[in-house]
Design a protein around this motif. Sequence first.
Motif, PDB file in Angstrom:
ATOM      1  N   MET A   1       0.407  -1.321   0.470  1.00  0.00           N
ATOM      2  CA  MET A   1       0.164  -0.255  -0.562  1.00  0.00           C
ATOM      3  C   MET A   1       0.768   1.468  -0.042  1.00  0.00           C
ATOM      4  SD  MET A   1      -3.536   0.394   2.710  1.00  0.00           S
ATOM      5  CE  MET A   1      -3.354  -1.161   2.980  1.00  0.00           C
ATOM      6  N   SER A   2       0.358   2.741  -0.792  1.00  0.00           N
ATOM      7  CA  SER A   2       1.369   3.174  -1.256  1.00  0.00           C
ATOM      8  C   SER A   2       1.329   4.209   0.362  1.00  0.00           C
ATOM      9  CB  SER A   2       1.337   4.219  -2.397  1.00  0.00           C
ATOM     10  OG  SER A   2      -0.353   4.943  -1.799  1.00  0.00           O
ATOM     11  N   ASN A   6      -2.584   4.860   2.712  1.00  0.00           N
ATOM     12  CA  ASN A   6      -2.608   4.057   4.463  1.00  0.00           C
ATOM     13  C   ASN A   6      -3.097   5.791   4.941  1.00  0.00           C
ATOM     14  OD1 ASN A   6      -1.226   1.850   3.856  1.00  0.00           O
ATOM     15  ND2 ASN A   6       1.007   2.534   4.349  1.00  0.00           N
ATOM     16  N   ARG A   7      -2.548   6.948   4.316  1.00  0.00           N
ATOM     17  CA  ARG A   7      -3.634   7.780   4.591  1.00  0.00           C
ATOM     18  C   ARG A   7      -4.548   7.759   4.457  1.00  0.00           C
ATOM     19  NH1 ARG A   7      -2.272  12.836   1.911  1.00  0.00           N
ATOM     20  NH2 ARG A   7      -3.274  14.236   3.298  1.00  0.00           N
ATOM     21  N   ILE A   8      -5.227   7.448   3.553  1.00  0.00           N
ATOM     22  CA  ILE A   8      -6.655   7.537   3.684  1.00  0.00           C
ATOM     23  C   ILE A   8      -7.103   6.596   4.353  1.00  0.00           C
ATOM     24  CG2 ILE A   8      -8.087   6.816   1.779  1.00  0.00           C
ATOM     25  CD1 ILE A   8      -6.074   7.655  -0.241  1.00  0.00           C
ATOM     26  N   LEU A  54      -7.757  15.028   5.632  1.00  0.00           N
ATOM     27  CA  LEU A  54      -6.850  15.200   5.015  1.00  0.00           C
ATOM     28  C   LEU A  54      -7.407  16.203   3.814  1.00  0.00           C
ATOM     29  CD1 LEU A  54      -8.364  11.457   3.251  1.00  0.00           C
ATOM     30  CD2 LEU A  54      -6.050  12.225   3.981  1.00  0.00           C
ATOM     31  N   ASP A  55      -7.202  17.467   4.428  1.00  0.00           N
ATOM     32  CA  ASP A  55      -7.412  18.470   3.597  1.00  0.00           C
ATOM     33  C   ASP A  55      -7.679  18.798   2.431  1.00  0.00           C
ATOM     34  OD1 ASP A  55      -7.650  21.403   3.627  1.00  0.00           O
ATOM     35  OD2 ASP A  55      -5.231  21.671   2.835  1.00  0.00           O
ATOM     36  N   ILE A  56      -8.804  17.412   1.758  1.00  0.00           N
ATOM     37  CA  ILE A  56      -9.759  17.533   0.430  1.00  0.00           C
ATOM     38  C   ILE A  56     -11.118  17.706   0.752  1.00  0.00           C
ATOM     39  CG2 ILE A  56      -8.257  16.126  -0.185  1.00  0.00           C
ATOM     40  CD1 ILE A  56      -9.642  13.502  -0.098  1.00  0.00           C
ATOM     41  N   LEU A  76     -11.371   8.092  -3.052  1.00  0.00           N
ATOM     42  CA  LEU A  76     -10.272   8.901  -2.736  1.00  0.00           C
ATOM     43  C   LEU A  76      -8.643   9.170  -3.106  1.00  0.00           C
ATOM     44  CD1 LEU A  76     -11.926   9.028   1.230  1.00  0.00           C
ATOM     45  CD2 LEU A  76     -12.462  10.584  -1.340  1.00  0.00           C
ATOM     46  N   ASP A  77      -8.454   8.080  -3.846  1.00  0.00           N
ATOM     47  CA  ASP A  77      -6.822   8.154  -3.957  1.00  0.00           C
ATOM     48  C   ASP A  77      -6.575   8.619  -4.914  1.00  0.00           C
ATOM     49  OD1 ASP A  77      -4.723   7.362  -3.677  1.00  0.00           O
ATOM     50  OD2 ASP A  77      -4.169   5.092  -4.637  1.00  0.00           O
ATOM     51  N   PRO A  78      -6.891   9.274  -5.832  1.00  0.00           N
ATOM     52  CA  PRO A  78      -6.946  10.377  -6.616  1.00  0.00           C
ATOM     53  C   PRO A  78      -6.844  11.633  -6.249  1.00  0.00           C
ATOM     54  CG  PRO A  78      -8.681   8.850  -7.509  1.00  0.00           C
ATOM     55  CD  PRO A  78      -8.406   8.402  -6.530  1.00  0.00           C
ATOM     56  N   ILE A  79      -8.078  11.711  -5.619  1.00  0.00           N
ATOM     57  CA  ILE A  79      -8.015  13.270  -4.892  1.00  0.00           C
ATOM     58  C   ILE A  79      -7.357  14.274  -4.338  1.00  0.00           C
ATOM     59  CG2 ILE A  79     -10.088  14.784  -3.306  1.00  0.00           C
ATOM     60  CD1 ILE A  79     -11.949  12.573  -4.876  1.00  0.00           C
ATOM     61  N   ALA A  80      -6.921  12.840  -3.160  1.00  0.00           N
ATOM     62  CA  ALA A  80      -6.066  13.137  -1.660  1.00  0.00           C
ATOM     63  C   ALA A  80      -4.187  13.705  -1.923  1.00  0.00           C
ATOM     64  CB  ALA A  80      -5.983  12.015  -1.395  1.00  0.00           C
TER      65      ALA A  80
END
Length: 85
Positions: A1-2, A6-8, A54-56, A76-80
Amino acid sequence: MSTASNRIHDAIRESLHEALPQIGDIDFDAALTSDIGLDSVQIMDLVMEIEDRLDISIPIEVLAEVKTLNQLAGKLDPIAVGTPR
């Protein structure tokens, strides 16, 4: 996992614990409504908490397309990784 993934996942996990403090282990393949038991207001609260962490900004269309936490994380991955709001 990137790192972004992980953050998401961490943000979703922490936000879900905020929305449902009594929840134990989180199954990311569980359905938001039928398995986890979130109603529409709780889902919106969860999304707002994730946005803050995530500030998104999560487009409302994303919610119509997801049924599980893993699907939400995938959307959310591409958004984050893009530009914060």
